[in-house]
Motif scaffolding. Structure first.
Motif, PDB file in Angstrom:
ATOM      1  N   VAL A   1      41.605  30.423  40.947  1.00 20.36           N
ATOM      2  CA  VAL A   1      42.961  29.989  40.587  1.00 20.36           C
ATOM      3  C   VAL A   1      42.906  28.528  40.117  1.00 20.36           C
ATOM      4  CG1 VAL A   1      45.294  29.581  41.447  1.00 20.36           C
ATOM      5  CG2 VAL A   1      43.996  31.560  42.242  1.00 20.36           C
TER       6      VAL A   1
ATOM      7  N   LEU B   1      51.563  30.700  46.270  1.00 17.81           N
ATOM      8  CA  LEU B   1      51.298  31.334  44.970  1.00 17.81           C
ATOM      9  C   LEU B   1      52.314  32.435  44.676  1.00 17.81           C
ATOM     10  CD1 LEU B   1      47.437  31.763  44.528  1.00 17.81           C
ATOM     11  CD2 LEU B   1      48.979  30.238  43.326  1.00 17.81           C
TER      12      LEU B   1
ATOM     13  N   LEU C   1      48.217  32.835  35.332  1.00 14.17           N
ATOM     14  CA  LEU C   1      47.635  33.662  36.386  1.00 14.17           C
ATOM     15  C   LEU C   1      47.419  35.095  35.912  1.00 14.17           C
ATOM     16  CD1 LEU C   1      49.374  32.733  39.761  1.00 14.17           C
ATOM     17  CD2 LEU C   1      46.950  32.569  39.185  1.00 14.17           C
TER      18      LEU C   1
ATOM     19  N   GLN D   1      47.469  25.649  41.830  1.00 16.02           N
ATOM     20  CA  GLN D   1      47.423  25.413  43.276  1.00 16.02           C
ATOM     21  C   GLN D   1      48.298  24.229  43.655  1.00 16.02           C
ATOM     22  OE1 GLN D   1      43.427  25.194  44.834  1.00 16.02           O
ATOM     23  NE2 GLN D   1      42.683  26.763  43.453  1.00 16.02           N
TER      24      GLN D   1
END
Lengths: 277, 281
Positions: free
Chosen positions: B115, A28, A255, B120
């Protein structure tokens, strides 16, 4: 606890932490890093947010669909939560079973089932046609209506849960007091019950909204490529162009929006209290 | 809610009806695939002249469907098992330490729930290629183990909340090692939480599609991936039959889990009845 014992419990956490750290957190962070370093160091990938009208349309689609999904899921979910919190025990068990089963049912199968129901030759249109209620089949999939129905269906169980646990924790004496002091039924509901359940509503709304933002399968199947949301756009730009800088910029933006949403949730309500965690 | 007069009762009946309608909307897709899966046509439709099991036969005789099902079962069993071991150990550690670190760890472990899976998948893709995990069983199992841990963590933490710390202290005081305490005292007491966590992690892995789309290509074709491919071109009614089988399997798994938890709770109540004259810890 003795020191050895404490050390043992740290070791117990270690395997999961290491695994998640290496194979989840590191990738990430790499996504965030690539978005500002590929092809060259700087924020030029993010310029597309201002310059690219297609991307802006995708984000507008995403925000609109998510807002409408949240509105539908929270309103309908509030109703179910209210009924469930006040209904007889045996009704309640059946209701909870319906919700739990739907929650765990494959998202792919649910989307597929909705296609069967909603498409032009589908069950819903055939029923309306044979009843003579419509002359032409109504278009319900491959457009925003289909996406909204599918997403609201997915999000309903998630919306019901925090509102239900919030309502269950309320003491009925507030309601009795309000009625005893002469409030009418609607006054009791709007002035007493609704404000008391506000935390559950906020939790449900923020939760549904942030989970909807990253949704892929349901919009992809029920939108049929006509209602492109951000998650599908990320997948397409990964699959077809392999422009890592651009794809990771999209992912990072998403995000960041999610992180802001979560921060908002944490400020507005006591998360632990509402979710009973 | 038993109102004496007419209006409160009417209001409540209306609310009840509205609530059940929403729940009807929830279960509608599950109900509709059943007749479609029994159609006698070879395209998606309701049965026209007779009910037919041909699409179930197609599923059980078609090698590709069976292969995918077996792949999915294998991946889901292994990932669920590893998720349970890692997640349960982590939950026990967090529960017993309950300090700042454990709060951070808990949050970290829950991250895969928040998330988006597309992110991912995108993130894992590069590392999986570099590590030689791309398009392998090990790669999918690893991805599903990580994303299955939150389900175990939640259900085991819930089970631990009802477990008396004094039992753990007693075991330690009587000379049991930390490992034996976990194995012989804590694990049996939280068994229902472990089973639920395992069931949820299994369903999660069995259904997971988005990450699989990113980190696999030709070798790994799980059941969701095959359904997804089937939905892209002409939709075959076999998918309706597969859906009914999966709905039934989900129902059975959840029912078994609920039954087990109830059974355990009941036997606990019975066990607690015996030492009534002893002071409670």
């Amino acid at each position: 606890m003795g020191e050895g014992q404490t050390r043992f419990y740290y070791w117990a956490m270690a395997p999961a932490v290491v695994l998640v750290g290496v194979f989840f957190v590191v990738p990430l962070l790499q996504v965030l890093w690539l978005s500002v370093s590929e092809p060259a160091l700087g924020l030029q990938n993010y310029a597309a947010l201002i310059e690219n009208p297609l991307l802006q349309r995708v984000w507008l689609n995403t925000l609109r669909v998510c807002a409408l999904t949240t509105l539908i899921a929270v309103t309908a979910g509030y109703l179910v939560a209210y009924v469930m919190a006040h209904v007889h025990e045996h009704h309640r068990a059946l209701m909870i079973s319906c919700i739990v089963l739907t929650f765990w049912l494959s998202v792919l199968i649910r989307a597929f089932a909705w296609v069967m129901i909603l498409r032009t030759e589908g069950v819903f249109n055939s029923a309306l046609l044979s009843l003579g209620l419509i002359a032409q089949p109504v278009r319900l999939v491959r457009n925003e209506i289909g996406v909204l129905i599918g997403m609201a269906h997915y999000m309903l169980p998630i919306a019901i849960w925090p509102m239900y646990s919030n309502m269950r924790s309320l003491s009925p004496s507030y309601i009795h007091a309000a009625r005893g002091l002469g409030a009418r039924a609607w006054q009791t509901f709007f002035w007493v019950y609704l404000p008391l359940t506000k935390a559950g509503i906020i939790a449900a709304a923020v939760l549904v909204f942030i989970l909807s933002l990253g949704f892929y399968i349901t919009p992809a199947i029920l939108g049929g490529g006509r209602v492109v949301m951000i998650a599908e756009y990320i997948r397409v730009s990964f699959d077809e162009t392999l422009r890592w800088g651009y794809a990771t910029m999209l992912a990072s933006t998403l995000l960041i929006v999610l992180a802001l949403g979560l921060a908002l949730l944490a400020r507005l309500i006591n998360v632990q209290k509402v979710f009973g965690a | 809610m038993t109102g004496g007069s007419f209006w409160p009762r009417l209001r409540w009946s209306l609310a009840l009806m509205a609530g059940w309608s929403v729940l009807g909307f929830l279960v509608l897709p599950m109900l509709i695939v059943v007749p479609v899966s029994l159609t006698d046509r070879n395209y998606l439709s309701l049965p026209e002249h007779a009910l037919s099991l041909q699409h179930y036969r197609a599923f059980f005789t078609h090698e590709l469907w069976l292969q995918s099902t077996l792949q999915s079962l294998l991946i889901a069993s292994i990932s669920a098992t590893t998720s349970v071991v890692l997640g349960a150990l982590c939950a026990i550690g967090c529960w017993r330490l309950s300090n700042g670190w454990s709060a951070v760890v808990r949050l970290l472990m829950l991250a895969p729930l928040i998330v988006p899976t597309v992110i991912q998948g995108l993130a894992m893709y590069r590392l999986w290629v570099v590590a030689g995990l791309y398009d392998t069983y090990a790669g999918v199992v690893l991805a599903h183990t990580l994303t299955g841990i939150p389900f175990v963590l939640i259900s085991v933490s819930a089970a631990l909340a009802g477990f008396d710390v004094k039992l753990e202290q007693a075991a330690r005081g009587l000379g049991a090692s930390a490992l034996d305490t976990v194995r012989l005292v804590i694990a049996p007491a939280i068994a229902p939480g472990l089973v639920s966590g395992g069931v949820f992690a299994f369903i999660h892995s069995f259904d997971e599609l988005v990450i699989v789309l990113f980190i696999t290509s030709r070798e790994i074709r799980t059941l969701p991936k095959r359904i997804w491919d089937g939905l892209q071109d002409r939709i075959d009614p076999t998918i309706a039959a597969v859906s009914v089988i999966l709905i039934a399997a989900t129902l059975l798994l959840l029912a078994a889990d609920a039954w087990l938890r109830r059974y355990r709770a009941q036997s606990r109540i019975n066990a607690a009845r015996v030492p009534r004259d002893l002071p409670r810890a």
